[in-house]
Write a protein that holds these residues in place. Structure first.
Motif, PDB file in Angstrom:
ATOM      1  N   SER A  18       3.641   8.575  -7.356  1.00 37.42           N
ATOM      2  CA  SER A  18       3.058   7.473  -7.497  1.00 37.42           C
ATOM      3  C   SER A  18       2.413   6.861  -6.480  1.00 37.42           C
ATOM      4  O   SER A  18       2.720   6.690  -5.165  1.00 37.42           O
ATOM      5  N   LEU A  19       1.271   6.300  -6.659  1.00 35.59           N
ATOM      6  CA  LEU A  19       0.308   5.676  -5.438  1.00 35.59           C
ATOM      7  C   LEU A  19       0.514   4.099  -5.891  1.00 35.59           C
ATOM      8  O   LEU A  19       0.749   3.690  -6.903  1.00 35.59           O
ATOM      9  N   ALA A  20       0.370   3.235  -4.540  1.00 33.46           N
ATOM     10  CA  ALA A  20       0.558   2.011  -4.751  1.00 33.46           C
ATOM     11  C   ALA A  20      -0.529   1.560  -5.797  1.00 33.46           C
ATOM     12  O   ALA A  20      -0.284   0.220  -6.312  1.00 33.46           O
ATOM     13  N   ASP A  21      -1.839   1.764  -5.764  1.00 36.00           N
ATOM     14  CA  ASP A  21      -2.861   1.557  -6.629  1.00 36.00           C
ATOM     15  C   ASP A  21      -2.385   1.665  -7.907  1.00 36.00           C
ATOM     16  O   ASP A  21      -2.815   0.675  -8.823  1.00 36.00           O
ATOM     17  N   ASP A  31       0.877  -1.152   0.051  1.00 38.21           N
ATOM     18  CA  ASP A  31       0.031  -0.013  -0.172  1.00 38.21           C
ATOM     19  C   ASP A  31       0.743   1.118   0.096  1.00 38.21           C
ATOM     20  O   ASP A  31       2.092   1.225  -0.088  1.00 38.21           O
ATOM     21  N   ASP A  32       0.253   2.548   0.174  1.00 39.89           N
ATOM     22  CA  ASP A  32       1.164   3.512  -0.164  1.00 39.89           C
ATOM     23  C   ASP A  32       1.977   3.611   1.317  1.00 39.89           C
ATOM     24  O   ASP A  32       3.154   4.059   0.915  1.00 39.89           O
ATOM     25  N   ASP A  33       1.707   3.013   2.352  1.00 39.51           N
ATOM     26  CA  ASP A  33       2.692   3.118   3.399  1.00 39.51           C
ATOM     27  C   ASP A  33       3.846   2.218   3.464  1.00 39.51           C
ATOM     28  O   ASP A  33       4.861   2.618   3.509  1.00 39.51           O
ATOM     29  N   ALA A  46       6.157   4.205   0.688  1.00 39.39           N
ATOM     30  CA  ALA A  46       6.999   5.085   1.308  1.00 39.39           C
ATOM     31  C   ALA A  46       8.077   4.637   2.161  1.00 39.39           C
ATOM     32  O   ALA A  46       9.159   4.958   2.113  1.00 39.39           O
TER      33      ALA A  46
END
Length: 379
Positions: free
Chosen positions: A79-82, A35-37, A40
């Motif tokens: 960029s996002l994880a999606d 995911d985004d976390d 990062a």
């Protein structure tokens, strides 16, 4: 080998690992659980922007043709994880035109191989560890928070034909189509896969060329009678045929979904519902036409002291694998299930895309009706 097995275990839990290569260390995160976390955190820990390692099959669906096994898609900080998940396994995804692919090194290919061996989507979020972050990363490894595995054992593990197949247990189990049957269990060293040899009849009375069927497990077809395939009927027809021919062996191989695993097979089914055939659906997920190998089957036959066989199959690749592995295929017999409106497209794809010998089934008329069950015939 034990480190590789631990790495696969962590990846299947959604945890990152580190691969040690000659040119530096690489942090690897599975697509599942990214995911985004997590994205990062990977960038912060490595000190470098991450990239997405994809197979050439997946990149071809993104209209990026490459000659090598894999390439890297740079992941911008915004960029996002999606977005990454979309690039890795969504049918309608596309890469931004301004993204240039980077060459994948052996360490990146090894990251994808770990996913494939672990029956995960064959894509990996990767990031090289910068010199500035090396001390912090080593501290996490020392305290057991992060697992490190050298590059060389990964390649050796994937190349091992049977992953140290061990015969573990056996029992007599009478079957409806073969009253005299003995189940012999074989387990791979990592414990993830178990394969069964079903010995039908009296081995002392088997013919010189032993009737053998290599049957890849299909939970939906074998157990629940799915109409999307003909696997369950092939399984039962093979047992009946082997019994009628005086006995032989059915190898029940843990190769669900042509080797991609049950979770990915269900993902592929969803893609097929949107109009793709079975091969293209696997390509969308990053897999090749057929991920199965038959080293396990060859070792099972070797442990059973079988070197000459009559092979029950419609698949030319199985004959080639046996020949190349030193098992003499004296004869082939086809084995078929019923043709239904639900499995016609699947069988067509196997015939047209993979060269399976299915003319006897596909020539049947009336796809809305159940086709008659075809008995095996000799080549």
């Amino acid at each position: 080998m034990r480190q590789v097995e631990r790495a696969i275990f962590d990846l299947r839990r959604g945890l990152p690992i580190l691969i040690r290569g000659d040119a530096g260390d690489l942090l690897v995160h599975p697509l599942e659980g990214c995911d985004d976390d997590a994205l990062a955190a990977l960038a912060t820990l490595s000190g470098n922007p991450p990239a997405l390692a994809l197979t050439r099959h997946r990149l071809a669906l993104l209209e990026r043709e490459i000659e090598t096994r894999a390439a890297l898609v740079p992941v911008a900080a915004a960029s996002l994880a999606d977005d990454i998940v979309d690039w890795a396994c969504r049918e309608a995804a596309s890469l931004p035109a301004d993204i240039d692919l980077r060459d994948a090194d052996p360490i990146h290919v090894a990251a994808i191989d770990l996913m494939r061996i672990g029956l995960l989507i064959p894509a990996a979020v990767v990031s090289a560890v910068s010199p500035a972050q090396r001390e912090k990363v080593e501290a996490l490894i020392s305290e057991g928070t992060l697992l490190a595995v050298p590059l060389a054992p990964i390649a050796a593990y994937d190349a091992a034909p049977s992953r140290f197949l061990k015969r573990t247990s056996e029992a007599e189990i009478p079957l409806s189509h073969a009253e005299r049957a003995r189940f012999v269990m074989f387990r791979e060293a990592d414990g993830m896969r178990e394969h069964i040899a079903i010995l039908i009849g009296d081995p002392e009375a088997w013919s010189d060329a032993v009737p053998v069927r290599l049957h890849s497990a299909c939970l939906t077809g074998d157990l629940f009678g799915s109409l999307r395939c003909d696997c369950g009927e092939q399984l039962r027809e093979s047992v009946r045929t082997i019994d009628e021919r005086g006995g032989g062996v059915l190898l029940y191989l843990a190769q669900e979904g042509r080797g991609i695993g049950l979770a990915n097979k269900l993902r592929a089914y969803t893609l097929q519902d949107g109009g793709l055939d079975t091969v293209d659906a696997d390509h969308v997920l990053g897999f090749g036409d057929d991920e199965r190998t038959y080293g396990v089957a060859l070792e099972m036959l070797e442990q059973l002291d079988i070197a000459r066989i009559e092979l029950l199959t419609n698949n030319p690749e199985k004959i080639a694998a046996m020949d190349q592995g030193g098992v003499e295929v004296v004869n082939r017999r086809g084995v078929y299930g019923k043709l239904t409106k639900q499995n016609r497209r699947y069988l067509n794809a196997k015939a047209e895309r993979a060269g399976h010998w299915l003319e006897e089934v596909l020539e049947q008329e009336g796809e809305a009706e159940l086709g008659s069950l075809k008995r095996p015939f000799a080549r």
